[in-house]
Scaffold this motif. Structure first.
Motif, short mmCIF file in Angstrom:
data_model
loop_
_atom_site.label_atom_id
_atom_site.label_comp_id
_atom_site.label_asym_id
_atom_site.label_seq_id
_atom_site.Cartn_x
_atom_site.Cartn_y
_atom_site.Cartn_z
N ASP A 39 -8.13 6.65 -1.33
CA ASP A 39 -8.64 5.74 -2.36
C ASP A 39 -8.17 4.31 -2.10
O ASP A 39 -8.92 3.36 -2.35
CB ASP A 39 -8.20 6.20 -3.76
CG ASP A 39 -9.07 7.34 -4.28
OD1 ASP A 39 -10.11 7.62 -3.67
OD2 ASP A 39 -8.69 7.94 -5.30
N LEU A 40 -6.95 4.15 -1.62
CA LEU A 40 -6.48 2.80 -1.32
C LEU A 40 -7.33 2.18 -0.21
O LEU A 40 -7.75 1.01 -0.30
CB LEU A 40 -5.00 2.80 -0.92
CG LEU A 40 -4.45 1.39 -0.78
CD1 LEU A 40 -3.10 1.23 -1.45
CD2 LEU A 40 -4.42 0.93 0.66
N LEU B 7 2.48 1.73 -3.44
CA LEU B 7 1.58 2.22 -4.49
C LEU B 7 1.22 3.69 -4.28
O LEU B 7 1.11 4.45 -5.25
CB LEU B 7 0.31 1.34 -4.55
CG LEU B 7 0.57 -0.10 -5.02
CD1 LEU B 7 -0.66 -0.98 -4.78
CD2 LEU B 7 0.97 -0.15 -6.49
N VAL B 8 1.07 4.12 -3.03
CA VAL B 8 0.80 5.53 -2.77
C VAL B 8 2.06 6.36 -3.05
O VAL B 8 1.98 7.45 -3.62
CB VAL B 8 0.28 5.76 -1.34
CG1 VAL B 8 0.13 7.26 -1.05
CG2 VAL B 8 -1.07 5.07 -1.14
N ALA C 56 0.84 -1.21 0.00
CA ALA C 56 0.00 0.00 0.00
C ALA C 56 0.87 1.25 0.00
O ALA C 56 0.64 2.19 -0.78
CB ALA C 56 -0.93 -0.01 1.22
N GLN D 207 4.16 5.88 -5.27
CA GLN D 207 4.23 6.05 -6.73
C GLN D 207 3.06 6.84 -7.31
O GLN D 207 2.94 6.92 -8.54
CB GLN D 207 4.23 4.66 -7.39
CG GLN D 207 5.44 3.80 -7.06
CD GLN D 207 5.24 2.38 -7.54
OE1 GLN D 207 5.23 2.13 -8.74
NE2 GLN D 207 5.05 1.45 -6.63
N ASP D 208 2.17 7.34 -6.44
CA ASP D 208 0.99 8.09 -6.90
C ASP D 208 0.05 7.26 -7.78
O ASP D 208 -0.66 7.80 -8.62
CB ASP D 208 1.39 9.37 -7.66
CG ASP D 208 2.06 10.37 -6.74
OD1 ASP D 208 1.62 10.50 -5.57
OD2 ASP D 208 3.04 11.01 -7.17
N VAL D 209 0.04 5.97 -7.58
CA VAL D 209 -0.94 5.12 -8.29
C VAL D 209 -2.33 5.37 -7.73
O VAL D 209 -3.32 5.41 -8.47
CB VAL D 209 -0.56 3.62 -8.16
CG1 VAL D 209 -1.67 2.72 -8.69
CG2 VAL D 209 0.76 3.34 -8.89
N VAL D 210 -2.41 5.52 -6.41
CA VAL D 210 -3.66 5.89 -5.73
C VAL D 210 -3.31 6.77 -4.53
O VAL D 210 -2.16 6.79 -4.09
CB VAL D 210 -4.44 4.67 -5.18
CG1 VAL D 210 -5.31 4.02 -6.23
CG2 VAL D 210 -3.51 3.68 -4.52
N SER D 211 -4.33 7.43 -3.99
CA SER D 211 -4.15 8.18 -2.75
C SER D 211 -4.38 7.24 -1.57
O SER D 211 -4.94 6.15 -1.71
CB SER D 211 -5.16 9.33 -2.70
OG SER D 211 -6.47 8.80 -2.58
#
Lengths: 308, 308
Positions: B211-212, B201-202, B198, B204-208
């Motif tokens: 949102d995660l 991924l945050v 988690a 890397q700015d894939v999701v906030s």
């Protein structure tokens, strides 16, 4: 748009995901019309047999008038407002069918792929207008689970994303935008990360498959149903939030990450290695064939409690 | 043993875990007597203020007669049938206090440490009888969450483990034996593995962050409340079970694991690195100070639905 009587949905590919999505639209969008397209020769009898299992509470007659089986792709999509594809997970197939669909469909129709791994930026290679396609990856089975991962390509238009979110929000689901086309998107990445650690711990005989599942169902499962991992650890830090949590517990977190890295490497937790047999055997011994309808009924109750 | 009028519990260390455990015993074991030992000088007023917040539904008078505050360790444990310790997470402290407790406590009393990381085999170093101590690691907060990880040292007797399981089962909780004293035990190892992904991924700015959390709460959380990860993937494989799942989806699983390894390395997802600031800031912006009492009430309802 959306739940007005004019929503016409083309379902391209009627496997389990396609049928589950069909059921979802029929129930949550009570006026929509659905055209189902699939090359299987027994489509009529297949739909008649299997679709009702996704729709236990709905009288057959109430939805039979709202679905049609359409063997010809052009007829299936030519009046559609939404085209939702869950065909084979092959890049070539996706590229060909989207180019065809683009030629037949109305100019404003939304193009959604349910792929779990082929990004829109690969699927759209043969399309003239690459702004139209977006991945809408459901969590299985979609007629039960609220999550839809909406994964635009860099070329996908903001308007397509916005209309996609609007449709699913109107249906009471939880669409979430994944901002970059990363491998596996987000839900599977997260779940598989925990799954790898689970496999590693069972491979080492720290716990059994069944005990590990019991641990998750008595801890993270219910907790994360109510507050996700960040919110949970943010709460765990008290008034100082996640920053305090990391200051207090960071040493333990890092110790776990480091131990995990060592264990995964030593045990060879890569797909296809020897550990896999033990885990599959234990799963069989513990669970046999799982009754997913009971599972899904209970899951619906959990979702109801947490406001989905 | 257990829920008879003779259960006498000594709670050693009355921080938030100690108070939550006190509440758990009081409510779930309605005849037990509890002696609370903690060196803090304001113990009486602290207990009077904070314990009721763990016991909203119980009339104060009904439990006041069942707890006593005992400043002297020997008096706290000398008649106890269960001694449950949640003092400082320092190996030296644990080693000293268990040697002391062993000298004062009845020969059959159960010795439980709530530690989240110091194994019984380290804590028991100065004990004469190393078979008596077992780790009973709760999932926070224990008056809500059913999981207890029971982690014996190699020297812990089978009888101690069995009586420990019996007590918690009688109280309707979910004790699970962790068979090897691994770093972080199992629940935290699993949760932190997902948490690391988690964070990656945050980062890397894939999701906030928000949102995660929404993704997890709309997918794995509810699913794993009902069926843990192994059972879920075993079901996902249909009649062929987990073996079929791995045959069909193994390529995707491995692609996710490999991408995860690369991302974690490239982004430097180790505790204390630069990514941490972004995640903590987003958590603050999204959540402020979390209302844990609302969270816990909803969690209880989820647990009720899944039969805990």
């Amino acid at each position: 748009m959306t739940t007005s009587p004019t929503t016409k949905i083309a379902i391209i590919g009627a496997g389990t995901i396609g049928l589950s999505l069909t059921a979802l639209h029929l129930v949550q969008n009570p006026t929509c019309q659905i055209a189902i397209h699939d090359p299987r020769p027994d489509l009529q009898s297949y739909i008649t047999t299997h679709l009702p299992t996704y729709l236990p509470q709905v009288d057959k007659a109430t939805y039979q008038t709202r679905i049609s089986l359409v063997s010809d792709l052009s007829s299936a999509v030519k009046n559609a407002t939404i085209i939702q594809e869950q065909g084979p997970e092959e890049t070539g197939f996706k590229q060909r069918i989207w180019a065809q669909i683009e030629g037949y469909a109305p100019p404003n129709a939304l193009f959604w792929s349910s792929t779990s791994g082929i990004p829109a930026s690969e699927q759209n290679r043969e399309m003239k207008d690459k702004s139209r396609l977006v991945v809408v990856h459901p969590y299985n089975p979609p007629h039960v689970m609220p999550l839809l991962e909406v994964v635009p390509a860099p070329s996908t238009s903001a308007d397509v994303v916005e209309r996609t979110l609007e449709y699913w929000r109107t249906l009471g689901r939880t669409p979430v935008v994944v901002r970059k086309e990363c491998t596996g998107f987000v839900a599977n990445r997260l779940a598989f990360a925990l799954f790898r650690e689970a496999c590693s711990l069972v491979a080492q005989d720290v716990v059994s498959v069944e005990d590990l599942d019991a641990i998750v169902s008595a801890s993270m499962g219910p907790r994360w149903s109510v507050a996700g991992p960040f919110k949970s650890y943010h709460a765990g830090g008290g008034e100082g939030g996640l920053k305090s949590f990391m200051e207090k517990i960071g040493g333990t977190v890092q110790a776990c990450w480091s131990a995990s890295d060592e264990d995964v490497k030593r045990e060879g937790i890569e797909v296809g290695n020897a550990w896999q047999d033990k885990i599959c055997r234990q799963a069989n011994e513990s669970y046999g064939v799982v009754d997913t309808s009971t599972r899904d009924e209970t899951t619906k109750k959990v979702l109801n409690v947490v406001g989905h």
